[in-house]
Design a protein around this motif. Structure first.
Motif, short mmCIF file in Angstrom:
data_model
loop_
_atom_site.label_atom_id
_atom_site.label_comp_id
_atom_site.label_asym_id
_atom_site.label_seq_id
_atom_site.Cartn_x
_atom_site.Cartn_y
_atom_site.Cartn_z
N SER A 112 0.78 -4.61 5.49
CA SER A 112 -0.55 -5.10 5.08
C SER A 112 -1.53 -3.93 5.06
O SER A 112 -1.23 -2.84 5.57
CB SER A 112 -1.05 -6.16 6.06
N LEU A 113 -2.70 -4.17 4.52
CA LEU A 113 -3.69 -3.10 4.44
C LEU A 113 -4.11 -2.58 5.83
O LEU A 113 -4.18 -1.37 6.04
CB LEU A 113 -4.90 -3.56 3.63
N PRO A 114 -4.40 -3.48 6.80
CA PRO A 114 -4.75 -2.96 8.13
C PRO A 114 -3.62 -2.14 8.77
O PRO A 114 -3.88 -1.14 9.45
CB PRO A 114 -5.01 -4.23 8.95
N GLU A 115 -2.36 -2.54 8.49
CA GLU A 115 -1.22 -1.76 9.02
C GLU A 115 -1.14 -0.40 8.34
O GLU A 115 -0.85 0.61 8.97
CB GLU A 115 0.08 -2.54 8.82
N LYS A 124 -3.62 1.27 7.23
CA LYS A 124 -4.68 2.11 7.78
C LYS A 124 -4.23 2.78 9.08
O LYS A 124 -4.51 3.96 9.31
CB LYS A 124 -5.93 1.26 8.01
N GLN A 125 -3.50 2.02 9.92
CA GLN A 125 -2.99 2.60 11.17
C GLN A 125 -2.02 3.73 10.89
O GLN A 125 -2.04 4.77 11.56
CB GLN A 125 -2.30 1.51 12.01
N ASN A 148 -8.63 -6.75 -0.49
CA ASN A 148 -9.07 -7.18 0.84
C ASN A 148 -7.96 -6.96 1.86
O ASN A 148 -6.85 -6.54 1.53
CB ASN A 148 -9.57 -8.63 0.82
N ASP A 149 -8.25 -7.26 3.13
CA ASP A 149 -7.31 -6.99 4.21
C ASP A 149 -6.03 -7.82 4.14
O ASP A 149 -5.07 -7.54 4.85
CB ASP A 149 -8.00 -7.23 5.57
N PHE A 150 -6.04 -8.84 3.30
CA PHE A 150 -4.83 -9.68 3.20
C PHE A 150 -3.83 -9.11 2.19
O PHE A 150 -2.75 -9.66 2.03
CB PHE A 150 -5.22 -11.11 2.80
N CYS A 151 -4.23 -8.02 1.56
CA CYS A 151 -3.35 -7.40 0.56
C CYS A 151 -2.05 -6.91 1.22
O CYS A 151 -2.06 -6.29 2.28
CB CYS A 151 -4.08 -6.22 -0.08
N CYS A 195 -7.47 6.57 -0.99
CA CYS A 195 -8.17 6.56 0.30
C CYS A 195 -9.42 7.43 0.15
O CYS A 195 -9.30 8.61 -0.19
CB CYS A 195 -7.24 7.12 1.38
#
Lengths: 148, 81
Positions: free
Chosen positions: B29-32, B34-35, B61-64, B74
């Motif tokens: 996912s997008l938040p992952e 980013k990490q 969005n973050d659900f991507c 980025c």
């Protein structure tokens, strides 16, 4: 698409080209906005600017802003050109032109398009300050350390 | 799976590269993402809260959920005009 022009360029922006791009027999108004390189920002003196763009996405984003503006106002034609690369004081960095039957919607739409460009289009500027230091302008980012 | 990541403006200067290839778990996912980016490019840490990601030239969005072969951009907050 044929009623709009979107361009990212390294060349000097010619304002007459923007105006010609939006001329229309059904237009009673043409509004042209030019964003130019300012020498003083909060007392700090700019020597020049460098602009960088993610070209393909910038063009797509600008086009979607234009599409949105055409849903809000009865616009005939819209043209947007943003310059990238090295710009000196007074150079035109961005030009927005719109035509419409009457002036009110033309003023409003041009302001809307310009505001949105500043909010979401992937283009960045770097200030080359007169004291020799340089700094990317990234709204909301603190401690952007100057680079020389 | 592999994805391509492109850096712009201050992100490009801090990482010292225009683009790189990232190896991610399937269905990242997008938040992952980013990490992973902050782990592989710790020099972006000072920008962590303001980093913007676009996938295949579009804001997401973050659900991507990312797919093999995606191109990710980025970058820091925009400042055109």
């Amino acid at each position: 698409m044929k009623n709009s022009v979107v361009e990212i360029t390294r060349e000097t922006i010619i304002s007459d080209h923007l105006i010609d791009a939006v001329r229309d027999a059904n237009a009673g108004a043409i509004v042209l906005f030019l964003g130019t390189v300012r020498e003083l920002t909060n007392g700090q003196q700019t020597s020049s600017l460098e602009y960088e763009a993610f070209d393909n996405m910038a063009i797509t984003e600008i086009q979607s802003i234009i599409d949105e503006s055409k849903q809000k106002w009865p616009l005939q034609k819209v043209a947007v050109v943003h310059r990238i690369g090295h710009l000196e004081i007074g150079d035109v960095a961005v030009g927005v032109a719109a035509s419409s039957p009457h002036r009110k919607e033309c003023f409003e739409a041009t302001q809307f398009i310009m505001d949105r460009i500043k909010q979401s289009v992937p283009i960045w500027k770097k200030e080359n300050w007169a004291d020799g230091s340089s700094e990317w302008v990234h709204p909301g980012v603190e401690n952007t350390e100057p680079t020389t | 799976m592999e994805v391509r990541i492109q850096f712009f403006a201050l992100c490009r200067e801090k990482t010292g590269c225009d683009e790189a290839t990232l190896t991610l778990d399937p269905a990242t996912s997008l938040p992952e993402l980013k990490q992973v980016v902050l782990r592989d490019f710790p020099e972006l840490e000072t920008l962590a809260t303001s980093l913007i990601f676009a996938v295949n030239g579009k804001y997401v969005n973050d659900f991507c959920i990312l797919n093999e072969g995606d191109t990710i951009a980025c970058f820091p907050p925009v400042s055109g005009g």
